[in-house]
Design a protein around this motif. Structure first.
Motif, short mmCIF file in Angstrom:
data_model
loop_
_atom_site.label_atom_id
_atom_site.label_comp_id
_atom_site.label_asym_id
_atom_site.label_seq_id
_atom_site.Cartn_x
_atom_site.Cartn_y
_atom_site.Cartn_z
N PHE A 113 30.97 67.00 5.87
CA PHE A 113 31.71 66.74 7.34
C PHE A 113 30.82 66.64 8.43
O PHE A 113 30.86 65.70 9.36
N TYR A 114 29.70 67.37 8.68
CA TYR A 114 28.67 67.26 9.39
C TYR A 114 28.05 65.95 9.39
O TYR A 114 27.80 65.34 10.51
N GLU A 115 27.74 65.54 8.32
CA GLU A 115 27.05 64.12 8.09
C GLU A 115 28.07 63.07 8.50
O GLU A 115 27.59 62.02 9.34
N PHE A 116 29.34 63.33 8.41
CA PHE A 116 30.25 62.20 8.91
C PHE A 116 30.32 62.40 10.17
O PHE A 116 30.58 61.34 10.96
N MET A 117 30.13 63.63 10.88
CA MET A 117 30.36 63.77 12.44
C MET A 117 29.33 63.43 13.24
O MET A 117 29.58 62.74 14.18
N GLU B 265 40.66 61.28 9.06
CA GLU B 265 39.82 60.18 8.49
C GLU B 265 39.15 60.56 7.36
O GLU B 265 39.03 59.90 6.47
N PHE B 266 38.37 61.48 7.68
CA PHE B 266 37.33 62.16 6.73
C PHE B 266 38.07 62.30 5.32
O PHE B 266 37.47 61.83 4.26
N THR C 268 39.22 71.44 2.56
CA THR C 268 39.54 70.57 3.66
C THR C 268 40.28 71.58 4.76
O THR C 268 40.29 71.27 5.76
N GLU C 269 41.11 72.29 4.07
CA GLU C 269 42.06 73.38 5.29
C GLU C 269 41.13 74.15 5.80
O GLU C 269 41.18 74.40 7.10
N PHE C 270 39.91 74.46 5.31
CA PHE C 270 38.99 75.40 5.99
C PHE C 270 38.48 74.71 7.22
O PHE C 270 37.97 75.28 8.20
#
Length: 277
Positions: free
Chosen positions: A7-11, A110-111, A124-126
């Motif tokens: 998610f970091y890479e995505f963000m 979206e992720f 993902t809930e985390f």
């Protein structure tokens, strides 16, 4: 790769995009405050501040074990004491925090759509809980800091108003006048006492004319403190003359048992000054 790292890479590739979308959707019709500004410098600073927030928030997912508040403390302090934000109603600022939170939840959605099959529901809930909990921490800390800076600013303004509303004005080298105007509460009366004594000493005043014609109303406590000023001035060798005492103030003084026997009193400041000459 862990879900947070993914998610970091995505963000990290979307931080400026988040800022631009946020500003585009901003309600610029607010009656006042930083969000309504048309000043290009203010707008650019606002965007940079917003982007700095995204960079810090994004970094949380790279190192989920870090102290979340520590990561935002400098940013919170900067925004809380920023003059443009101090002039912005707090509920407008909180509104933007929640709008930004919605941005993060939307981008998380979206992720999950693109990469959800790679991770469990718990993973993902985390991320969702991390976003919501972090915003809660940041908003709470910002509200605290903003309140403290607002109180300091208010106190400074009140001090300035008090200084301007109770000045000792020199008429010549040894004579001064203290024109009092408006309502006088206990706090202001206490300030007038301290300020008047200090100014008389600093300016070497030997005779002070205290004009009360602009004072509309005082309570018994304040009346007592006002007459304490005269007694205190006498102790430091400053003669006092009172002018413009309204009937209601005179009645209050009599009820308090204040004696005018050793106090110079005239009906108007003009008359007092003429008699002094």
């Amino acid at each position: 790769m862990k879900v947070s790292e993914k998610f970091y890479e995505f963000m990290k590739e979307r931080t400026w995009q988040l800022t631009e979308k946020w500003y585009e959707s901003l309600d610029k019709s607010d009656p006042s405050g930083v969000y309504a500004s048309k000043d290009t410098k203010v707008i650019q600073t606002l965007k940079e501040q917003n982007h700095a927030f995204h960079e810090r928030f994004c970094h949380l997912f790279k190192d989920v074990g870090q102290d979340r508040l520590c990561n935002f403390e400098l940013w919170i302090e900067e925004i809380a004491k920023d003059e443009e934000h101090l002039q912005t109603p707090t509920h407008f600022i909180l509104r933007e925090f929640f709008r930004t939170q919605d941005q993060y939840l939307a981008i998380l959605k979206e992720f999950i759509r693109l990469h959800g099959s790679e991770f469990t529901l718990d993973e993902t809930e985390f991320l969702r809980e991390l976003i919501i909990n972090t915003f809660s921490i940041v908003i709470s800390k910002f509200a605290e800091e903003n309140y403290e800076y607002s109180q300091r600013r208010l106190k400074a303004q009140q001090e300035m108003i008090r200084e301007l509303s109770s000045p000792v004005i020199l008429l010549n080298k040894k004579t001064g006048v203290l024109p009092l105007v408006g309502d006088i509460d206990t706090g202001r009366a206490r300030y007038i006492l301290e300020n008047t004594l200090n100014e008389c000493v600093d300016k070497n005043v030997e005779h002070l004319f205290i004009d009360l014609s602009g004072v509309i109303m005082v309570d018994t406590m304040v009346a007592h403190q006002l007459f304490q000023i005269i007694e205190s001035l006498n102790l430091i060798g400053v003669r006092s003359t009172i002018s413009g005492i309204r009937p209601e103030i005179a009645q209050t003084a009599i009820q308090l048992g204040i004696s005018f026997e050793n106090i110079s009193v005239t009906s108007t400041l003009e008359r007092a000054l003429n008699e002094q000459q």
